[in-house]
Design a protein around this motif. Structure first.
Motif, mmCIF file in Angstrom:
data_model
loop_
_atom_site.group_PDB
_atom_site.id
_atom_site.type_symbol
_atom_site.label_atom_id
_atom_site.label_comp_id
_atom_site.label_asym_id
_atom_site.label_seq_id
_atom_site.Cartn_x
_atom_site.Cartn_y
_atom_site.Cartn_z
ATOM 1 N N ILE A 150 2.899 11.871 0.919
ATOM 2 C CA ILE A 150 1.574 11.929 0.304
ATOM 3 C C ILE A 150 0.732 10.803 0.900
ATOM 4 N N PRO A 151 -0.313 11.124 1.661
ATOM 5 C CA PRO A 151 -1.099 10.075 2.310
ATOM 6 C C PRO A 151 -1.845 9.213 1.293
ATOM 7 N N ARG A 152 -2.038 7.947 1.642
ATOM 8 C CA ARG A 152 -2.716 7.012 0.758
ATOM 9 C C ARG A 152 -4.175 6.851 1.151
ATOM 10 N N GLY A 153 -5.033 6.849 0.124
ATOM 11 C CA GLY A 153 -6.441 6.533 0.322
ATOM 12 C C GLY A 153 -6.731 5.146 -0.217
ATOM 13 N N PRO A 154 -7.977 4.857 -0.560
ATOM 14 C CA PRO A 154 -8.321 3.542 -1.100
ATOM 15 C C PRO A 154 -7.653 3.308 -2.457
ATOM 16 N N GLY A 170 -15.889 11.495 -1.446
ATOM 17 C CA GLY A 170 -15.053 12.218 -0.487
ATOM 18 C C GLY A 170 -13.948 11.389 0.129
ATOM 19 N N LYS A 171 -13.576 10.274 -0.515
ATOM 20 C CA LYS A 171 -12.543 9.400 0.054
ATOM 21 C C LYS A 171 -11.126 9.821 -0.297
ATOM 22 N N GLY A 172 -10.984 10.820 -1.150
ATOM 23 C CA GLY A 172 -9.651 11.274 -1.519
ATOM 24 C C GLY A 172 -9.657 11.966 -2.865
ATOM 25 N N ASP A 194 4.591 4.297 -9.259
ATOM 26 C CA ASP A 194 5.419 5.315 -8.611
ATOM 27 C C ASP A 194 5.475 6.596 -9.438
ATOM 28 N N HIS A 195 5.434 6.444 -10.761
ATOM 29 C CA HIS A 195 5.487 7.618 -11.643
ATOM 30 C C HIS A 195 4.199 8.433 -11.563
ATOM 31 N N HIS A 196 3.059 7.754 -11.563
ATOM 32 C CA HIS A 196 1.769 8.463 -11.613
ATOM 33 C C HIS A 196 1.176 8.727 -10.220
ATOM 34 N N TYR A 197 1.576 7.924 -9.246
ATOM 35 C CA TYR A 197 1.055 8.065 -7.878
ATOM 36 C C TYR A 197 2.237 8.107 -6.900
ATOM 37 N N PRO A 198 2.962 9.225 -6.879
ATOM 38 C CA PRO A 198 4.184 9.304 -6.058
ATOM 39 C C PRO A 198 3.864 9.218 -4.567
ATOM 40 N N HIS A 199 4.862 8.806 -3.792
ATOM 41 C CA HIS A 199 4.708 8.696 -2.330
ATOM 42 C C HIS A 199 5.109 9.991 -1.625
ATOM 43 N N ARG A 200 5.895 10.812 -2.315
ATOM 44 C CA ARG A 200 6.319 12.074 -1.712
ATOM 45 C C ARG A 200 6.242 13.196 -2.746
ATOM 46 N N GLU A 240 -1.843 17.101 1.119
ATOM 47 C CA GLU A 240 -2.947 17.583 1.954
ATOM 48 C C GLU A 240 -4.240 16.769 1.801
ATOM 49 N N ALA A 241 -4.219 15.691 1.009
ATOM 50 C CA ALA A 241 -5.430 14.882 0.826
ATOM 51 C C ALA A 241 -5.034 13.440 0.511
ATOM 52 N N PRO A 242 -5.814 12.460 0.951
ATOM 53 C CA PRO A 242 -5.507 11.063 0.615
ATOM 54 C C PRO A 242 -5.525 10.851 -0.891
ATOM 55 N N LEU A 243 -4.566 10.097 -1.384
ATOM 56 C CA LEU A 243 -4.446 9.847 -2.812
ATOM 57 C C LEU A 243 -5.075 8.493 -3.149
ATOM 58 N N ILE A 244 -6.130 8.537 -3.948
ATOM 59 C CA ILE A 244 -6.757 7.301 -4.417
ATOM 60 C C ILE A 244 -5.939 6.773 -5.591
ATOM 61 N N THR A 245 -5.533 5.518 -5.523
ATOM 62 C CA THR A 245 -4.651 4.932 -6.518
ATOM 63 C C THR A 245 -5.312 3.728 -7.187
ATOM 64 N N VAL A 246 -4.621 3.192 -8.182
ATOM 65 C CA VAL A 246 -5.075 1.974 -8.855
ATOM 66 C C VAL A 246 -4.039 0.882 -8.643
ATOM 67 N N THR A 247 -4.425 -0.352 -8.875
ATOM 68 C CA THR A 247 -3.514 -1.486 -8.731
ATOM 69 C C THR A 247 -3.478 -2.278 -10.035
ATOM 70 N N GLY A 248 -2.498 -3.148 -10.158
ATOM 71 C CA GLY A 248 -2.402 -4.027 -11.306
ATOM 72 C C GLY A 248 -1.317 -3.650 -12.283
ATOM 73 N N GLN A 249 -0.766 -2.445 -12.190
ATOM 74 C CA GLN A 249 0.307 -2.019 -13.081
ATOM 75 C C GLN A 249 1.672 -2.297 -12.449
ATOM 76 N N PRO A 250 2.730 -2.254 -13.251
ATOM 77 C CA PRO A 250 4.083 -2.381 -12.697
ATOM 78 C C PRO A 250 4.342 -1.298 -11.652
ATOM 79 N N GLN A 251 5.177 -1.621 -10.682
ATOM 80 C CA GLN A 251 5.420 -0.688 -9.583
ATOM 81 C C GLN A 251 6.019 0.626 -10.070
ATOM 82 N N TYR A 252 6.918 0.565 -11.073
ATOM 83 C CA TYR A 252 7.522 1.805 -11.570
ATOM 84 C C TYR A 252 6.463 2.709 -12.217
ATOM 85 N N PHE A 253 5.446 2.112 -12.832
ATOM 86 C CA PHE A 253 4.349 2.886 -13.409
ATOM 87 C C PHE A 253 3.562 3.581 -12.304
#
Length: 300
Positions: free
Chosen positions: A217-221, A236-238, A204-210, A189-202
């Protein structure tokens, strides 16, 4: 006077009790008595006044105790230094942590380690969100205490030191901010603000897509720094998942931390490279494990 005999004398001078001295030195009371009598014969004076009720140092005993104590400490330090050099526990050790509550544990372990290994300088660093494994691989860091999972062929995964419940950091005016808890399904129900630079499996574990029920799960910045995550949430970006303990260390007037009711715990463990399993690395790991076992992690 042999070193063991000095140790027995100093222990008796501290305990003033033959039985307790024998127990701490792992000898018999008769052995303690034998050592003290030998010392008294050599010196030509009584070192302890013994009665059926007490044991007290004599003036000669006080002089001997004060004279031996400083020298004995120097001997112990010299022996410890020699052992450290023999085991390769010298030079510099760089230890990194990923979150403030990890840092507190690392600092506590470092204080103990420095006292035990004075010939090894420990430097403490905060691990970056961007490329957290890179500094291990290039030798900048020797050990890291970080969020898991990390699964890399050249990285050794040590034991999990502790686990923490999760929370969702949301803007102060968001409807979630008025709730007692949120669920993983609410992430749809809200955009998910994520981080970059970690392995993809990391990621996916902490910032799931579903969600667990399969809702998208919608993506924010996305960003590379934790403070930027908080700034984006506050603007208010997510929303963004984190450890619930973050509320104690990273409070802001524009965000609220809402506990998850159903999310798995965040696990924190040690990492080091297989090529860098040196005696000093292993010695610090042992100290960190010992510190974690004896610490009240809930109070970190």
């Amino acid at each position: 006077m042999e070193l063991r005999e000095i140790e027995i004398f100093l222990m008796l001078a501290e305990e003033l009790h033959f039985g307790r001295t024998a127990e701490r030195m792992r000898v018999t009371p008769a052995r303690v008595s034998q050592v003290i009598k030998k010392q008294e014969r050599a010196i030509g004076a009584e070192l302890f006044k013994r009665t059926s009720r007490s044991v007290q140092l004599t003036p000669a005993g006080i002089v001997l105790r004060d004279g031996l104590a400083a020298g004995y400490q120097q001997i112990k330090e010299a022996l410890a230094s020699a052992v450290a050099v023999g085991r390769g526990i010298t030079g510099e050790l760089n230890v990194a942590y990923s979150a403030a509550w990890c840092g507190i544990l690392v600092v506590a372990a470092t204080d103990i380690f420095r006292a035990r290994q004075p010939n090894c300088l420990v430097r403490i660093h905060e691990s970056p969100l961007l490329d957290p494994i890179g500094p291990l691989r290039d030798g900048t860091y020797d050990i890291q205490l970080v969020e898991l999972p990390i699964d890399e062929p050249d990285i050794v995964n040590g034991p999990v030191l502790f686990s923490e419940p999760r929370a969702l950091v949301v803007p102060v005016g968001h409807p979630f901010a008025r709730r007692g808890t949120v669920s993983l399904e609410d992430l749809s129900e809200a955009p998910l603000i994520t981080v970059t630079g970690q392995p993809q499996y990391f990621l996916d574990h902490h910032y799931p897509h579903r969600t667990p029920e399969g809702r998208l799960i919608p993506r924010g910045p996305s960003t590379t720094a934790w403070q930027e995550v908080l700034a984006l949430v506050g603007a208010g970006k997510g929303v963004s998942p984190t450890c619930a303990r973050a509320a104690q260390y990273y409070s802001r007037p524009d965000v609220v931390y809402v506990p998850f009711s159903d999310a798995p715990l965040v696990e924190y463990g040690l990492l080091w490279t297989a090529a860098n399993s040196t005696p000093k690395v292993q010695a610090f790991i042992e100290t960190l494990l010992e510190t974690a076992r004896s610490s009240d992690l809930a109070g970190l």
